[in-house]
Design a protein around this motif. Structure first.
Motif, mmCIF file in Angstrom:
data_model
loop_
_atom_site.group_PDB
_atom_site.id
_atom_site.type_symbol
_atom_site.label_atom_id
_atom_site.label_comp_id
_atom_site.label_asym_id
_atom_site.label_seq_id
_atom_site.Cartn_x
_atom_site.Cartn_y
_atom_site.Cartn_z
ATOM 1 N N LEU A 16 0.831 -1.198 0.000
ATOM 2 C CA LEU A 16 0.000 0.000 0.000
ATOM 3 C C LEU A 16 0.870 1.254 0.000
ATOM 4 O O LEU A 16 0.599 2.207 -0.722
ATOM 5 C CB LEU A 16 -0.939 -0.005 1.210
ATOM 6 C CG LEU A 16 -1.881 1.178 1.331
ATOM 7 C CD1 LEU A 16 -2.837 1.218 0.146
ATOM 8 C CD2 LEU A 16 -2.652 1.105 2.636
ATOM 9 N N ALA A 17 1.918 1.249 0.792
ATOM 10 C CA ALA A 17 2.843 2.386 0.825
ATOM 11 C C ALA A 17 3.518 2.577 -0.529
ATOM 12 O O ALA A 17 3.684 3.718 -1.001
ATOM 13 C CB ALA A 17 3.882 2.186 1.917
ATOM 14 N N VAL A 18 3.891 1.489 -1.189
ATOM 15 C CA VAL A 18 4.517 1.581 -2.510
ATOM 16 C C VAL A 18 3.546 2.191 -3.517
ATOM 17 O O VAL A 18 3.928 3.049 -4.325
ATOM 18 C CB VAL A 18 5.008 0.188 -2.974
ATOM 19 C CG1 VAL A 18 5.450 0.215 -4.420
ATOM 20 C CG2 VAL A 18 6.138 -0.302 -2.078
ATOM 21 N N VAL A 19 2.290 1.792 -3.475
ATOM 22 C CA VAL A 19 1.279 2.338 -4.383
ATOM 23 C C VAL A 19 1.072 3.830 -4.122
ATOM 24 O O VAL A 19 1.010 4.633 -5.062
ATOM 25 C CB VAL A 19 -0.052 1.563 -4.242
ATOM 26 C CG1 VAL A 19 -1.187 2.278 -4.946
ATOM 27 C CG2 VAL A 19 0.107 0.148 -4.764
ATOM 28 N N ILE A 20 0.989 4.225 -2.862
ATOM 29 C CA ILE A 20 0.807 5.637 -2.517
ATOM 30 C C ILE A 20 2.008 6.465 -2.993
ATOM 31 O O ILE A 20 1.841 7.554 -3.555
ATOM 32 C CB ILE A 20 0.571 5.801 -1.003
ATOM 33 C CG1 ILE A 20 -0.806 5.236 -0.631
ATOM 34 C CG2 ILE A 20 0.680 7.265 -0.576
ATOM 35 C CD1 ILE A 20 -1.053 5.129 0.858
ATOM 36 N N ILE A 21 3.221 5.954 -2.790
ATOM 37 C CA ILE A 21 4.414 6.662 -3.248
ATOM 38 C C ILE A 21 4.407 6.796 -4.767
ATOM 39 O O ILE A 21 4.733 7.861 -5.310
ATOM 40 C CB ILE A 21 5.690 5.943 -2.755
ATOM 41 C CG1 ILE A 21 5.840 6.124 -1.248
ATOM 42 C CG2 ILE A 21 6.927 6.448 -3.483
ATOM 43 C CD1 ILE A 21 6.919 5.251 -0.623
ATOM 44 N N PHE A 22 4.032 5.739 -5.473
ATOM 45 C CA PHE A 22 3.985 5.774 -6.935
ATOM 46 C C PHE A 22 2.981 6.813 -7.432
ATOM 47 O O PHE A 22 3.282 7.594 -8.339
ATOM 48 C CB PHE A 22 3.638 4.383 -7.480
ATOM 49 C CG PHE A 22 3.614 4.312 -8.969
ATOM 50 C CD1 PHE A 22 4.786 4.356 -9.701
ATOM 51 C CD2 PHE A 22 2.408 4.209 -9.660
ATOM 52 C CE1 PHE A 22 4.767 4.300 -11.090
ATOM 53 C CE2 PHE A 22 2.372 4.154 -11.029
ATOM 54 C CZ PHE A 22 3.555 4.198 -11.757
ATOM 55 N N ILE A 23 1.803 6.847 -6.852
ATOM 56 C CA ILE A 23 0.782 7.830 -7.249
ATOM 57 C C ILE A 23 1.271 9.248 -6.971
ATOM 58 O O ILE A 23 1.106 10.149 -7.800
ATOM 59 C CB ILE A 23 -0.552 7.534 -6.527
ATOM 60 C CG1 ILE A 23 -1.164 6.244 -7.060
ATOM 61 C CG2 ILE A 23 -1.529 8.699 -6.685
ATOM 62 C CD1 ILE A 23 -2.342 5.730 -6.263
ATOM 63 N N THR A 24 1.893 9.451 -5.803
ATOM 64 C CA THR A 24 2.430 10.770 -5.461
ATOM 65 C C THR A 24 3.506 11.199 -6.458
ATOM 66 O O THR A 24 3.556 12.357 -6.881
ATOM 67 C CB THR A 24 3.004 10.753 -4.037
ATOM 68 O OG1 THR A 24 1.983 10.319 -3.136
ATOM 69 C CG2 THR A 24 3.504 12.116 -3.624
ATOM 70 N N MET A 25 4.374 10.259 -6.847
ATOM 71 C CA MET A 25 5.419 10.575 -7.823
ATOM 72 C C MET A 25 4.825 10.954 -9.173
ATOM 73 O O MET A 25 5.316 11.892 -9.829
ATOM 74 C CB MET A 25 6.374 9.395 -7.977
ATOM 75 C CG MET A 25 7.324 9.223 -6.813
ATOM 76 S SD MET A 25 8.373 7.755 -6.937
ATOM 77 C CE MET A 25 9.167 8.022 -8.499
ATOM 78 N N LEU A 26 3.785 10.244 -9.600
ATOM 79 C CA LEU A 26 3.144 10.571 -10.878
ATOM 80 C C LEU A 26 2.541 11.970 -10.855
ATOM 81 O O LEU A 26 2.691 12.738 -11.815
ATOM 82 C CB LEU A 26 2.067 9.543 -11.210
ATOM 83 C CG LEU A 26 2.546 8.181 -11.682
ATOM 84 C CD1 LEU A 26 1.359 7.244 -11.882
ATOM 85 C CD2 LEU A 26 3.338 8.307 -12.967
ATOM 86 N N ILE A 27 1.844 12.296 -9.776
ATOM 87 C CA ILE A 27 1.242 13.625 -9.653
ATOM 88 C C ILE A 27 2.322 14.703 -9.641
ATOM 89 O O ILE A 27 2.218 15.726 -10.323
ATOM 90 C CB ILE A 27 0.360 13.696 -8.388
ATOM 91 C CG1 ILE A 27 -0.861 12.792 -8.553
ATOM 92 C CG2 ILE A 27 -0.069 15.126 -8.092
ATOM 93 C CD1 ILE A 27 -1.660 12.579 -7.279
ATOM 94 N N ASN A 28 3.391 14.466 -8.873
ATOM 95 C CA ASN A 28 4.486 15.424 -8.790
ATOM 96 C C ASN A 28 5.166 15.592 -10.147
ATOM 97 O O ASN A 28 5.499 16.710 -10.554
ATOM 98 C CB ASN A 28 5.501 14.968 -7.739
ATOM 99 C CG ASN A 28 6.556 16.003 -7.483
ATOM 100 O OD1 ASN A 28 6.298 17.200 -7.537
ATOM 101 N ND2 ASN A 28 7.761 15.549 -7.207
ATOM 102 N N ARG A 29 5.375 14.508 -10.863
ATOM 103 C CA ARG A 29 6.019 14.577 -12.176
ATOM 104 C C ARG A 29 5.153 15.360 -13.166
ATOM 105 O O ARG A 29 5.662 16.178 -13.931
ATOM 106 C CB ARG A 29 6.263 13.161 -12.684
ATOM 107 C CG ARG A 29 7.077 13.099 -13.913
ATOM 108 C CD ARG A 29 8.523 13.263 -13.580
ATOM 109 N NE ARG A 29 9.302 13.134 -14.786
ATOM 110 C CZ ARG A 29 10.486 13.644 -14.929
ATOM 111 N NH1 ARG A 29 11.058 14.282 -13.944
ATOM 112 N NH2 ARG A 29 11.136 13.504 -16.043
#
Length: 103
Positions: A16-29
């Motif tokens: 779950l933490a990996v998924v949240i980090i991935f989504i945050t990275m996509l939004i930030n990018r």
């Protein structure tokens, strides 16, 4: 030993933490591309930061390796840390090969 520790909650929380980090990275990018955050200065700063981080990780692994050898001897933790060291150094070698092929 670990009566109050729920391994299933831990194992569910990790992905779950990996998924949240991935989504945050996509939004930030996506936002960064719109606002032009990722210029040459950004790349130079972060390349230098990754280099310093790699050196610090190398030293930390070596210190942890020495502590494990002194405290526990060659048990499971030693072999796990040895595997981490091999992956760490192999990733550096692969990164170096890729970087030098681009220049």
């Amino acid at each position: 030993m670990y009566e109050g520790f729920n391994i299933w909650a831990f194992l569910a929380g990790l992905p779950l933490a990996v998924v949240i980090i991935f989504i945050t990275m996509l939004i930030n990018r996506k936002r960064g591309k719109k606002e032009r955050w990722f210029d040459e200065r950004y790349r130079t700063i972060h390349q230098h930061a990754r280099s310093i981080s790699w050196c610090a990780t190398t030293v930390a692994i070596l210190i942890a390796w020495a502590v494990i050898i002194i405290v526990e001897g060659p048990q499971l933790a030693f072999f796990i840390l040895t595997g981490i060291w091999v992956v760490h150094m192999a990733s550096y070698a692969i990164g170096t090969a890729i970087a030098s092929s681009k220049n």
